[in-house]
Scaffold this motif. Sequence first.
Motif, PDB file in Angstrom:
ATOM      1  N   SER A   1       1.161  -3.133   5.121  1.00 58.31           N
ATOM      2  CA  SER A   1       2.487  -3.218   5.307  1.00 58.31           C
ATOM      3  C   SER A   1       2.807  -2.785   3.652  1.00 58.31           C
ATOM      4  N   SER A   2       2.169  -2.740   2.730  1.00 59.28           N
ATOM      5  CA  SER A   2       2.778  -2.101   1.384  1.00 59.28           C
ATOM      6  C   SER A   2       1.543  -1.736   0.499  1.00 59.28           C
ATOM      7  N   PRO A   3       1.815  -0.819  -0.522  1.00 59.67           N
ATOM      8  CA  PRO A   3       0.579  -0.770  -1.486  1.00 59.67           C
ATOM      9  C   PRO A   3      -0.309  -1.660  -2.009  1.00 59.67           C
ATOM     10  N   GLU A   4       0.428  -2.821  -2.150  1.00 60.77           N
ATOM     11  CA  GLU A   4      -0.480  -3.838  -2.858  1.00 60.77           C
ATOM     12  C   GLU A   4      -1.443  -4.484  -1.777  1.00 60.77           C
ATOM     13  N   GLU A   5      -1.693  -4.041  -0.722  1.00 61.46           N
ATOM     14  CA  GLU A   5      -2.502  -4.485   0.292  1.00 61.46           C
ATOM     15  C   GLU A   5      -3.806  -3.381   0.059  1.00 61.46           C
ATOM     16  N   VAL A   6      -3.723  -2.603  -0.579  1.00 58.53           N
ATOM     17  CA  VAL A   6      -4.759  -1.604  -0.698  1.00 58.53           C
ATOM     18  C   VAL A   6      -5.601  -1.436  -1.983  1.00 58.53           C
ATOM     19  N   ASP A   7      -6.688  -1.621  -1.953  1.00 57.60           N
ATOM     20  CA  ASP A   7      -7.520  -1.669  -3.241  1.00 57.60           C
ATOM     21  C   ASP A   7      -6.985  -0.743  -4.096  1.00 57.60           C
ATOM     22  N   PRO A   8      -6.662  -1.014  -5.516  1.00 57.15           N
ATOM     23  CA  PRO A   8      -6.215  -0.408  -6.380  1.00 57.15           C
ATOM     24  C   PRO A   8      -7.220   0.873  -6.784  1.00 57.15           C
ATOM     25  N   ASP A   9      -8.496   0.702  -6.585  1.00 60.28           N
ATOM     26  CA  ASP A   9      -9.365   1.717  -6.657  1.00 60.28           C
ATOM     27  C   ASP A   9      -9.868   2.617  -5.757  1.00 60.28           C
ATOM     28  N   GLU A  10      -9.212   2.193  -4.506  1.00 63.14           N
ATOM     29  CA  GLU A  10      -9.501   3.358  -3.599  1.00 63.14           C
ATOM     30  C   GLU A  10      -8.773   4.610  -3.622  1.00 63.14           C
ATOM     31  N   ARG A  11      -9.479   5.365  -3.178  1.00 57.38           N
ATOM     32  CA  ARG A  11      -8.904   6.953  -3.431  1.00 57.38           C
ATOM     33  C   ARG A  11      -9.167   7.761  -2.124  1.00 57.38           C
TER      34      ARG A  11
ATOM     35  N   VAL B   1      -2.436   3.890   6.766  1.00 58.43           N
ATOM     36  CA  VAL B   1      -1.062   4.225   6.760  1.00 58.43           C
ATOM     37  C   VAL B   1      -0.213   3.130   6.156  1.00 58.43           C
ATOM     38  N   ILE B   2       0.428   3.366   5.232  1.00 55.05           N
ATOM     39  CA  ILE B   2       1.528   2.322   4.599  1.00 55.05           C
ATOM     40  C   ILE B   2       2.971   2.424   5.421  1.00 55.05           C
ATOM     41  N   GLU B   3       3.159   1.322   5.906  1.00 52.70           N
ATOM     42  CA  GLU B   3       4.416   1.138   6.596  1.00 52.70           C
ATOM     43  C   GLU B   3       4.744  -0.358   6.449  1.00 52.70           C
ATOM     44  N   PRO B   4       6.028  -0.731   6.147  1.00 56.48           N
ATOM     45  CA  PRO B   4       6.708  -2.056   6.324  1.00 56.48           C
ATOM     46  C   PRO B   4       7.154  -2.482   7.692  1.00 56.48           C
ATOM     47  N   ASN B   5       7.371  -1.669   8.241  1.00 57.66           N
ATOM     48  CA  ASN B   5       7.963  -2.051   9.693  1.00 57.66           C
ATOM     49  C   ASN B   5       6.987  -2.540  10.350  1.00 57.66           C
ATOM     50  N   PRO B   6       6.899  -3.925  11.058  1.00 55.42           N
ATOM     51  CA  PRO B   6       5.579  -4.359  11.828  1.00 55.42           C
ATOM     52  C   PRO B   6       5.562  -3.651  13.128  1.00 55.42           C
ATOM     53  N   SER B   7       6.534  -3.368  13.847  1.00 58.16           N
ATOM     54  CA  SER B   7       6.204  -2.625  15.104  1.00 58.16           C
ATOM     55  C   SER B   7       5.766  -1.173  14.816  1.00 58.16           C
ATOM     56  N   ARG B   8       6.049  -0.572  13.698  1.00 62.01           N
ATOM     57  CA  ARG B   8       5.467   0.678  13.785  1.00 62.01           C
ATOM     58  C   ARG B   8       3.950   0.665  13.103  1.00 62.01           C
ATOM     59  N   ARG B   9       3.650  -0.279  12.290  1.00 57.08           N
ATOM     60  CA  ARG B   9       2.464  -0.654  12.041  1.00 57.08           C
ATOM     61  C   ARG B   9       1.418  -0.937  13.446  1.00 57.08           C
ATOM     62  N   ALA B  10       2.065  -1.705  14.162  1.00 58.55           N
ATOM     63  CA  ALA B  10       1.405  -2.075  15.136  1.00 58.55           C
ATOM     64  C   ALA B  10       1.182  -0.630  16.223  1.00 58.55           C
ATOM     65  N   LEU B  11       1.940   0.188  16.102  1.00 60.75           N
ATOM     66  CA  LEU B  11       1.928   1.550  16.883  1.00 60.75           C
ATOM     67  C   LEU B  11       0.534   2.322  16.086  1.00 60.75           C
ATOM     68  N   ALA B  12       0.746   2.409  14.864  1.00 60.63           N
ATOM     69  CA  ALA B  12      -0.424   3.251  14.292  1.00 60.63           C
ATOM     70  C   ALA B  12      -1.595   2.818  14.605  1.00 60.63           C
ATOM     71  N   GLU B  13      -1.722   1.158  14.480  1.00 67.54           N
ATOM     72  CA  GLU B  13      -2.881   0.729  14.934  1.00 67.54           C
ATOM     73  C   GLU B  13      -3.192   0.765  16.340  1.00 67.54           C
ATOM     74  N   SER B  14      -2.281   0.925  17.288  1.00 69.04           N
ATOM     75  CA  SER B  14      -2.842   1.436  18.493  1.00 69.04           C
ATOM     76  C   SER B  14      -3.462   2.750  18.725  1.00 69.04           C
ATOM     77  N   PHE B  15      -3.029   3.575  17.624  1.00 71.05           N
ATOM     78  CA  PHE B  15      -3.625   5.064  17.524  1.00 71.05           C
ATOM     79  C   PHE B  15      -4.985   4.917  16.944  1.00 71.05           C
ATOM     80  N   GLY B  16      -5.417   3.787  16.423  1.00 71.10           N
ATOM     81  CA  GLY B  16      -6.609   3.693  15.874  1.00 71.10           C
ATOM     82  C   GLY B  16      -6.454   3.780  14.273  1.00 71.10           C
ATOM     83  N   MET B  17      -5.216   3.911  13.736  1.00 73.06           N
ATOM     84  CA  MET B  17      -5.118   3.882  12.294  1.00 73.06           C
ATOM     85  C   MET B  17      -5.293   2.716  11.617  1.00 73.06           C
ATOM     86  N   ARG B  18      -5.746   2.671  10.350  1.00 67.37           N
ATOM     87  CA  ARG B  18      -5.687   1.439   9.383  1.00 67.37           C
ATOM     88  C   ARG B  18      -4.183   1.227   8.980  1.00 67.37           C
ATOM     89  N   ALA B  19      -3.483   0.221   9.293  1.00 68.05           N
ATOM     90  CA  ALA B  19      -2.210  -0.084   8.933  1.00 68.05           C
ATOM     91  C   ALA B  19      -1.781  -1.313   8.053  1.00 68.05           C
TER      92      ALA B  19
END
Length: 334
Positions: free
Chosen positions: A210-220, A190-208
């Motif tokens: 904050s921005s696309p720049e944090e994702v490997d550009p070659d990942e698909r 999940v890509i989400e700039p809001n830290p509280s929403r990222r934390a909630l996503a992580e509590s559900f077991g998701m990888r959160a």
Amino acid sequence: MRAVVIEQPGTVSVQDVPDPIPGPGDLVVAVRGAGICGTDIHLLDGELPYDRYPIVPGHEFYGEVVDVAGDIDRARIGRLVTVDPNMPCGACAECRRGRANLCERYEALGVTTDGAAAELVRVPAGLAYDLPADVSDVGAVLTEPLACAIHGFDGLPRRPQDRYLVYGAGTMGLMMGLLAADMTSEPVTVIEPNPSRRALAESFGMRAVSSPEEVDPDERWESVIDCTGVVEAIEDGLGRVRRGGVFQCFGVTETDAMVKLRPFDIYRNEITVIGSMAVHNSFDRAHRLAQVWGDEKLAPLVTHGYALDDYAEAIRTFRDGAGLKIAIRPGGLA
């Protein structure tokens, strides 16, 4: 009864209005909870192609049946129900080919006719789904948005072990993530700039992140879902779909928004681009799944509750982006 009334775009107040009277085949429901969503804001701002003002908003709701009419079994009085607000005509070309969510004569409670931001609402009996006595309140409030998410998910391939990327961890993004997590053992990203929403996503077991720049550009990913309606997110997401994968526009953009894409990439990589509009053959599944998930999964998604008379404050909270789902409690706060 007391009801929220949008007199015209930009003008909203809580007023005393006549109680609804059920016609043949109708129920009257005493509203226990009604969610606010982006559609309500668009209606308030005059951004929808409807001009039926004044109108009572509110299309995500549940409550107790307090009156019936016609040949409706009076045993339904006292039952708790959640309500599909969509009222397709059943006769237009889209309805006749099985696409009622694309009805050419679109009607919906709380959108084109009076809805549930009120103490009472009249609904066609066939749209009301009985709830268990030990109802999950949050599950009942969230049934309609969950039905939208399920319809969106119906459009995806849903192959075991596919990988999912979701833009936005609002109510809908988190629901799409939860549905995806049930399909794969791979973490949903999940890509989400809001830290509280990222934390909630992580509590559900998701990888959160904050921005696309944090994702490997070659990942698909096999399925990429935009739940933001933000042009930049859509453009970024289109470049992250695995060859043969699917990109879904789930979030609502501005009506005149334009996205840049390379048609050659769509062709060469056999990428499928799909949309998802409202509820389609998914409300019954949502009303059952919402009660199965119940408080354990859904309680964190309802973050605010307001009394009916505080509707203006609830709208300000929504516009500020604070929290997630905001519930109006016409019967008062518990």
